[in-house]
Enzyme design. Structure first.
Site, PDB file in Angstrom:
ATOM      1  N   CYS A 157     145.882 105.550  56.607  1.00 41.33           N
ATOM      2  CA  CYS A 157     145.609 106.581  55.593  1.00 41.33           C
ATOM      3  C   CYS A 157     145.588 107.973  56.210  1.00 41.33           C
ATOM      4  O   CYS A 157     146.283 108.867  55.754  1.00 41.33           O
ATOM      5  CB  CYS A 157     144.275 106.303  54.900  1.00 41.33           C
ATOM      6  N   HIS A 158     144.761 108.163  57.243  1.00 43.43           N
ATOM      7  CA  HIS A 158     144.618 109.515  57.795  1.00 43.43           C
ATOM      8  C   HIS A 158     144.708 109.538  59.317  1.00 43.43           C
ATOM      9  O   HIS A 158     144.270 110.498  59.946  1.00 43.43           O
ATOM     10  CB  HIS A 158     143.311 110.147  57.314  1.00 43.43           C
ATOM     11  N   GLY A 159     145.214 108.454  59.906  1.00 48.93           N
ATOM     12  CA  GLY A 159     145.536 108.477  61.322  1.00 48.93           C
ATOM     13  C   GLY A 159     144.375 108.316  62.289  1.00 48.93           C
ATOM     14  O   GLY A 159     144.446 108.814  63.419  1.00 48.93           O
TER      15      GLY A 159
END
Lengths: 281, 426, 172
Positions: free
Chosen positions: C136-138
């Site tokens: 999703c956001h690394g």
């Protein structure tokens, strides 16, 4: 005031007229209801304003259920409820130990297989038959599931009894134990020696369940009499709890709510009188 | 109607808001300064009680929805889960199911009060008809709500009532299949009933808003049935007078309501509804909830299917024509001695029909229901039109103030109350 | 209407205040069951534990099971993964925690499979440290489930669990 008196008078007159006429009006009794007498009202620890369940009684009732009824009747409640407040009062360890004596079909596991495992407190009592059809094939009829039986059976109270049943008169009113009384009566209703499927209190008198309980059938460890009368009372109480496990908290909260409302109603009434004291109306 | 006081904002924010959305002055005019006839008795508090019950039903209903599953194999179990496992679920469910009964109990009193005091007469015809619409919506909501637990009585009640529509000539069967979404009452039926049961209460709220609006245009009727002439002599401000009086009504009504919730929660329900729905087995006696019994008795008293259905719906629909069926110039039953007798016979016929609706449809019960059905309809189509022509009424007071003066024997005015006020301050 | 103009509270005021106060208490008490009914119910609370047979999980593999409606990763760590996790200087970590504080038996890492950033499920055997990588956001987690880089603020949560036998673990 004349207004309210009139309402009462008219309502009473109509009820009385209709009710007195009702035996006359009823052309013929529906088959089966004819001679079934009304069960007697028993004394239950859980009736009335302050009713609570009798824990030893529920434990005995559970024993009767487990040893006798559960052979045919499913009881769709989880084991954990036996340890909940307001119930039979088993300890957490007792509940876990009891649950572990049952085998629960579970799965699939990581290999994709269904498997059997010992029960946990969160499991439900397993049914005695895998499905209703199997029960009917084995017994001739499907035995009703028991978790709500104490609330799902009734007998006609008739006029004027049904009016008194609603009123807050100890001993006469607040009658919410029709189901347990009928269970107790049916267990006592096998009065024809030659016909085990004849029951005095069962609608229609023909009952698929043959006489299930007799004196001395279940051992009690707490010294209570091992009689049919005691068994049926205990198991009826147990089923009443199973049907309404929140009864104790309901009556306890209810008492506080009623006391509060009387205080509130009184205060509001006098505040209203003050507000209106300077207005003729 | 012009209010008894004016709304004069001093606060800067209130002034700012008033210039953009005059909601506060509207609320003040409608619920504070609104002139209320000072001779209203406690039978008039049932409007407030009904508003309270509507809110109570919506609030408990919305929370119950969070735990309920409208699916035919899961619905019964989800209700039992509410009763057993959800925190306070037993209380919410009993409050909602008994709340429906209390709602109907209050609405019947509200309606009988309106009939007794002629509240439907000009200029309040629209107000009355809106009330009849609310009553119809309530019946639909109550019926569909009773189906949701998916017990035996839910299922068979739904089957019987939806089958009423099959009495319609030619298209009846098609309509019934359409209502069910299948060839019997089943999961699609439950789903749509749930959707409508959630929708209809908000429609009731909307019609109640119109009902209150119409009420505020015409002003309230009152026990003497004379119109307000001078609001300073005849009326008191809604707040605090009517609000406090309504609060008393609500508080005592709550005692009754809570008695049912906490001590006899299953008294009004049917034991059969604690058995899961079984499409293969009909209960011995199918009985609707008590508030439908009078209409159910009328339905069963007529041996022809279509005629029975028409009679049942006519028994409700005829209420909407009441403003034109009653020909009397005098509004309140207080000044109509003959009307009063017939009114109580009418009430008795309603209660009697209710009792008969709960009895098995056989022998003398059917005959008795026919007789009472004739009494019920006779009140509307024979008694009310003719009474207005022949009844000798007693003298009606000239104004509300006069009526109060005649009863209490003391002059009442704001001035008098102001004079007496210092004494009440300890 | 005659409104009290006196400054001191009168008996009349007291009655109104008492009525209002009692009504307010009643309203608050009536709201509580509505709010409380939305908390987990008795059946949900009773399902708070789950059991798993770990004997069939080969070394190096991650098995995901469901606990309280969320995924739990059970990772049978290799010797290299254990060594890598233990070798990290914890002072350099965003959420400093020793590997030994996160496992009961070094070869078994059990963590809740929910990214501590915004609740997505990280992918195993991925990312710079071959631990987990949240798509999703690394966010990047190591083989101890600790946050190494990315927006997540904390390490993957370790649930309460116990080994019933060597082969059986009870989570919750």
């Amino acid at each position: 005031m004349a207004f309210t008196r009139k309402i009462g008078f008219v309502a009473a007159a109509v009820f009385a007229a209709v009710a007195i006429a009702s035996p006359v009006l009823r052309a013929e009794e529906p088959p089966g209801f004819a001679e079934a007498p009304s069960p007697e009202r028993q004394n239950w620890s859980f009736s009335g304003f302050f009713g609570t369940f009798d824990k030893p009684q529920l434990q005995r009732g559970f024993k009767v259920y487990k040893e006798v009824c559960s052979n045919c009747h499913e009881l769709r409640i989880p084991f954990r409820t036996l340890g909940q407040p307001g119930g039979p009062g088993f300890s957490e360890d007792q509940v876990k130990a009891l649950a572990a004596t049952y085998t629960i079909h579970d799965g699939p596991n990581l290999a994709g297989d269904m498997f059997d495992r010992p029960g946990r407190a969160s499991d439900y009592f397993p049914p005695p038959f895998p499905n209703p059809e199997a029960a009917a094939a084995a017994l001739g009829a499907v035995p009703p599931e028991m978790s709500l039986i104490a609330k799902s059976i009734k007998f006609e109270r008739g006029f004027p009894n049904f009016v008194f049943d609603a009123l807050p008169i100890p001993g006469l009113g607040i009658y919410q134990e029709v189901g347990p009384d009928l269970i107790y009566a049916i267990l006592h209703g096998y009065t024809k020696e030659d016909d085990p499927n004849w029951n005095l209190y069962f609608p229609g008198h023909k009952i698929a369940m043959a006489k299930p309980l007799a004196d001395g059938q279940v051992d009690y460890t707490d010294g209570a009499p091992t009689t049919l009368s005691q068994y049926s009372k205990d198991v009826a109480a147990f089923l009443a709890w199973a049907a309404e496990p929140t009864l104790e908290v309901r009556k306890r909260v209810g008492l506080r709510v009623m006391l509060f409302l009387f205080l509130l109603a009184g205060l509001v009434y006098f505040a209203k009188k003050r507000v209106w004291s300077d207005v003729a109306h | 109607m012009h209010g008894l006081s004016t709304f004069e904002p001093k606060n800067g924010f209130v002034k700012w808001l008033e210039a953009r959305l005059p909601i506060l002055s509207f609320a003040h005019g409608s619920f504070v300064a609104f002139p209320t006839p000072k001779n209203l008795n406690y039978w008039w508090t049932f409007g407030g009680i009904l508003s309270f019950m509507l809110i109570a039903q919506i609030v408990t209903g919305v929370v119950l929805t969070m735990h309920y599953t409208p699916e035919s194999t899961l619905a019964f179990g989800s209700v039992e889960k509410i009763m057993r496992d959800v925190n306070w679920g037993w209380m919410l469910r009993y409050a909602h199911s008994n709340g429906a009964s209390m709602f109907f109990f209050a609405v019947y009193i509200h309606m009988f009060r309106g009939i007794y005091y002629g509240s439907y007469k000009s200029p309040r015809e629209v107000l009355w008809i809106l009330g009849v619409i609310i009553f119809l919506l309530m019946m639909a909501t109550g019926f569909m709500g009773y189906v949701l637990p998916w017990g035996q009585m839910s299922f068979w009640g739904a089957t019987v009532i939806t089958n009423l529509f099959s009495a319609i000539p030619l298209v009846g069967d098609d309509i019934t299949v359409w209502l069910w979404g299948g060839f019997s009452v089943d999961n699609p039926t439950l789903n749509r009933f749930f959707a409508l049961h959630y929708l209809l209460p908000f429609m009731i709220v909307a019609v109640v808003a119109l009902h209150v609006w119409a009420l505020h245009v015409c002003g309230q009727n009152n026990p003497d049935g004379v119109e307000v002439q001078d609001i300073h002599k005849d009326c008191v401000p809604f707040t605090p007078h009517a609000t406090m009086k309504d609060s008393v009504g609500i508080a005592f009504f709550l005692i009754l309501y809570c008695w049912f919730i906490f001590y006899i929660p299953n008294y009004l329900g049917d034991a059969d509804n604690y058995i899961p729905a079984n499409p293969m087995k009909t209960p011995a006696h199918i009985v609707p909830e008590w508030y439908f019994l009078p209409y159910y008795a009328i339905l069963r008293s007529i041996p022809n299917k279509l005629a029975g259905v028409i009679a049942m719906f006519a028994a409700i629909a005829i209420l909407a024509f009441l403003p034109w069926l009653d020909t009397s110039k005098v509004r309140s039953g207080k000044y109509r001695p003959i009307f009063r007798i017939f009114f109580w016979i009418f009430v008795a016929s309603g209660i009697g029909l209710g009792y008969l609706g709960a009895m098995p449809p056989e022998g003398g019960y059917v005959l008795a229901a026919r007789i009472l059905g004739v009494v019920y309809f006779g009140f509307f189509v024979v008694v009310l039109p003719l009474l207005g022509l022949f009844e000798k009424t007693t003298p009606v007071p000239a104004s509300i103030a006069d009526a109060v003066l005649a009863r209490t024997g003391s002059a009442s005015s704001v001035a008098a109350s102001a004079a007496s006020a210092p004494q009440t301050k300890g | 209407m005659a409104t009290a103009t006196t400054v001191e509270p009168t008996r009349r005021d007291f009655l109104y205040i008492a009525t209002g106060a009692v009504a307010a208490v009643g309203a608050a008490a009536a709201v509580w069951p509505l709010i409380n009914s939305m908390s987990p119910d008795a059946s949900t609370l009773a399902l708070a534990s789950t059991e798993l047979d770990i004997s069939a999980i080969p070394e190096g593999q991650i098995v995901t099971i469901k606990w309280r409606g969320k995924p739990v990763f059970v990772r049978h760590r290799t010797a290299k993964e254990i060594a890598d996790s233990e070798a990290v200087n914890i002072a350099t970590l965003p959420d400093p925690q020793a590997d030994s504080a996160r496992v009961q038996k070094p070869q078994w890492l059990i963590v809740v499979g929910v990214c501590t950033h915004l609740g997505c499920i990280p992918i195993g055997h991925a990312g710079e440290y071959d631990g987990w990588f949240c798509p999703c956001h690394g966010s990047v987690y190591d083989t101890s489930g600790r946050i190494r880089s990315g927006p997540a603020p904390r390490n993957l949560e370790v649930p309460a669990y116990s080994f019933l036998t060597d082969a059986k673990v009870k989570i919750g």
